[in-house]
Write an enzyme that holds these catalytic residues in place. Structure first.
Site, PDB file in Angstrom:
ATOM      1  N   ASP A  60      41.206  33.042  25.574  1.00 47.51           N
ATOM      2  CA  ASP A  60      42.128  32.685  26.655  1.00 47.51           C
ATOM      3  C   ASP A  60      43.545  32.458  26.123  1.00 47.51           C
ATOM      4  O   ASP A  60      43.757  32.261  24.912  1.00 47.51           O
ATOM      5  CB  ASP A  60      41.625  31.434  27.373  1.00 47.51           C
ATOM      6  CG  ASP A  60      41.891  31.466  28.874  1.00 47.51           C
ATOM      7  OD1 ASP A  60      42.820  32.175  29.294  1.00 47.51           O
ATOM      8  OD2 ASP A  60      41.173  30.770  29.612  1.00 47.51           O
ATOM      9  N   ASP A 120      41.710  34.679  37.972  1.00 47.97           N
ATOM     10  CA  ASP A 120      41.002  33.423  38.216  1.00 47.97           C
ATOM     11  C   ASP A 120      40.529  33.319  39.664  1.00 47.97           C
ATOM     12  O   ASP A 120      39.728  32.441  39.993  1.00 47.97           O
ATOM     13  CB  ASP A 120      41.908  32.231  37.910  1.00 47.97           C
ATOM     14  CG  ASP A 120      41.949  31.902  36.428  1.00 47.97           C
ATOM     15  OD1 ASP A 120      41.132  32.459  35.665  1.00 47.97           O
ATOM     16  OD2 ASP A 120      42.800  31.097  36.028  1.00 47.97           O
TER      17      ASP A 120
END
Length: 698
Positions: free
Chosen positions: A452, A520
């Site tokens: 990430d 997301d």
């Protein structure tokens, strides 16, 4: 294929259906000749003999026709190359020679005044229509340094047309990859990122079609995509005479890329271009096929169905809790179990522990190996989440090395998400991360890493470094090198690129990772538009998509059926991210059936040829995948008014003389397959999504 002509001063590159040609004049001016349908060497030579049209007053004869315009000389367009020494800036180059190595063409130019050597690289493979372009700038002089302010990977020149329509992918966090098309007005359209990573706001891709005439399956389309995971810029320039040129490369402005000392060189990322005569769908399918064959690692291996524990647990995780979730996931048919954030250091919330990459002893007393071994015993692979480029101020790493983050002396260190950015351009930072990550992957049988990147650059300084500006480039190059090193040392480990969703999706990171986290936003209805835009450039094989809980508590509270959630996520690499502890027995049983169905159609979806049948703009949307004799259609009914008849959906790319059996309805279709009755019976009421499987009858 590369053909030479005009005593080595004309070059013709040809692919499957298209050609690219350029020519060096007697005045050593490198001119663009052709980019479009395939032509012969004789055609290219005839184009080279045509004189340049006389310029209008106050205009340059080179603008709009030069292959790689530089700063300096009789030019007024945006320069692709800008350099500065202590005495002067700009370039006056001389042709130094050409070289062909297999399918790569190299043209080298030098500037005797400052010792700069610039090489233009071209590659076009026989079986594809993608032209790969990049540049290398090297300082050959013995004295002094040269600042490379800008070195674009390529400049693309489009043929003269009355007008152009521009397609781009824009958005923001949780709304990435939204496709928009608009008329290209005179002047410049500049896209890019100033944030240190690719960014959520624009994917580094544009496409243009003349006069807005192209459709999904017909018309000429020119596309360009940049392979760089840091700050970038693409400028589309509609010149006063109607010509169009597209510049693209690393860096968000002309503030400087690198300072070259004698003997040093800079190599730009690849800026790839594609001409297609088959409309936007034809262009997408060519991009997909090229990436699967030439860019994405192990692209021929379908990606497994995964479960990620984040939405089930948040930061409140424990080994026993993860074991229980693993058993539920395995029973559903999941193939890869992933422990997300919260397994390491003092990471019980998002303000601590980031940077300390060792398992939390209170949560995992024996480290990660006991859990990984049990996950493997259940027949699944094991994965973890990391964010190596970031650090919390509340961490052992930061307390020991506060100088390791990007910062400016005398300025505040802005915290986003309670974290700062490590300066990967520093050798000691890279060495630390390699030691930590290599040790982590060696300590337990890890099969997958979700990497990430949840914070943009701010205060991007490097105190005591003579040229701190270089960190914008060297951070990304260090990220690439670290991924390459880890993949070489742990070849069985797969990597996913994530950046708060789709903030780091580009050809550069895709050449080093197995899949990307698209967004997301896991709401299945929102995802249809995100996935539609994503497919303009990238294949389903790398597009991670999750089934999460309903209502969607992470984002918008929308309620959706489990069927709609699964069929939406089955358009890419299927994952499950919901809290399985809250799913009913009926939901778990239904999910097991969807996972089993996805495994059947997975080779077709992930590795097949994609056709966008109906865009997600109205009531009905559908996408088709075909591989060999098998075809899969995913369809979604977004909205329907009472009494409204659903339109027929015509499949594409099939043999008009063959018969196709629909395995779900038993109907046999011949020639142009219409899924009208199947849609009418399969999509109504609570049946808001459907999967259709067809097989060619022999």
């Amino acid at each position: 294929m590369i053909e030479l002509g005009d005593n080595g001063r004309l070059w013709l590159l040809s692919g499957r259906t298209s050609s690219y040609a350029l020519h060096l004049t007697d005045r050593e001016e490198l001119l663009h000749l052709h980019w479009g349908p395939r032509i012969s060497a004789a055609d290219a030579a005839a184009l080279a003999r045509e004189p340049l049209p006389p310029p209008w007053p106050f205009e340059s004869r080179l603008d709009g026709v030069e292959e790689y315009p530089v700063e300096g000389g009789p030019r007024f367009v945006r320069p692709a190359l800008s350099v500065r020494t202590g005495q002067a800036r700009g370039t006056e180059w001389r042709f130094a020679g050409s070289d062909v190595d297999g399918d790569e063409l190299r043209l080298t130019f030098t500037d005797p005044a400052n010792g700069l050597a610039l090489t233009l690289h071209y590659r076009m493979r026989d079986d594809f229509d993608v032209v790969e372009r990049w540049v290398t700038a090297a300082l050959q002089g013995a004295d002094g340094a040269l600042e490379l302010l800008r070195a674009d990977a390529a400049v693309w020149t489009l043929p003269e047309r009355d007008g152009w329509r521009l397609s781009q992918l824009h958005g923001r966090w949780a709304a990435e990859s939204r496709l928009v098309r608009s008329e290209l007005a005179p002047g410049e359209k500049v896209l890019g990122s100033r944030r240190g990573h690719t960014g959520h706001h624009h994917l580094p891709w544009v496409a243009l079609d003349a006069d807005g005439a192209a459709t999904e399956e017909s018309g000429e389309v020119y596309g360009c995509a940049l392979g760089w995971s840091g700050s970038w810029r693409i400028a589309v320039h509609a010149l006063p005479d109607g010509r169009v040129q597209i510049n693209g490369g690393a860096g968000h402005d002309d503030a400087g890329l690198v300072m070259l000392a004698p003997g040093q060189a800079y190599t730009s990322p690849v800026f790839a271009g594609l001409w297609s005569g088959g409309g936007f769908g034809g262009a997408s399918r060519e991009w997909h096929a090229w990436q699967l064959a030439r860019v994405i690692p192990r692209a021929g291996e379908p990606r497994p169905v995964l479960f990620n524990s984040w939405e089930a647990t948040g930061f409140d995780i424990s080994e026993d809790q993860q074991r229980a979730l693993a058993h539920r996931a395995a029973d559903m048919g999941v193939e890869l179990f992933v422990v997300d954030d919260g397994w390491f250091g003092a990471r019980t919330h998002d303000a601590a522990g980031l940077g300390d990459w060792s398992p939390n002893p209170a949560r995992f007393p024996g480290g990660l190996k006991p859990l990984a071994d049990e996950v493997h015993a259940l027949g699944m692979q094991f994965g973890i989440w990391v964010e190596p480029e970031m650090v919390n101020p509340d961490s052992d790493l930061y307390r020991a090395h506060p100088d390791w983050v990007q910062h400016q002396l005398g300025r505040s260190r802005t915290e986003f998400r309670n974290q700062l950015v490590l300066n990967l351009a520093r050798r000691d930072v890279r060495a630390y991360l390699w030691e930590q990550l290599d040790g982590l992957l060696a300590s337990a049988p890890v099969d997958y890493v979700k990497w990430d990147f949840n914070r943009c650059f701010t205060e991007a300084g490097w105190p005591d470094e003579p040229y701190p500006q270089k960190l914008w480039v060297e951070h990304v190059e260090a990220f690439y090198a670290l991924l390459d090193q880890l993949r070489a040392a742990h070849p069985r480990v797969a990597f996913e690129s994530c950046s708060g969703g789709g903030g780091r999706v580009d050809l550069g990171v895709l050449s080093r990772t197995d899949q990307v986290w698209t967004s997301d936003n896991t709401d299945p209805l929102d995802r249809l538009a995100i996935q539609h835009g994503f497919s303009q450039l990238h294949p389903a094989r790398v597009m991670a998509a999750w089934v999460t809980d309903s209502p969607n508590e992470q984002l918008n509270g929308r309620v959706s059926s489990l069927r709609f959630r699964f069929v939406s996520a089955m358009a890419g690499v299927l994952g499950v991210g919901g809290d399985l502890n809250r799913w009913s027995a009926a939901e778990l049983a239904e999910a097991r059936e969807w996972v089993a169905l996805y495994k059947e159609i997975r080779p077709v979806v992930q590795l097949g040829t994609q056709y966008r049948l109906r865009a997600p703009e109205g009531g009905l949307s559908a996408v088709q995948y075909t591989r060999g004799d098998d075809t899969v259609v995913l369809a979604w009914l977004q909205a329907q008014r009472h009494g409204e008849l659903l339109p027929a959906v015509r499949l594409r790319g099939l043999d008009a003389t063959a018969a196709y059996e629909c395995l779900d309805t038993g109907a046999v279709h011949r020639g142009a397959v219409l899924l009208h009755r199947g849609l009418a019976t399969g999509l109504r009421g609570d049946l808001d999504a459907a999967v259709f499987r067809l097989r060619r009858a022999h």
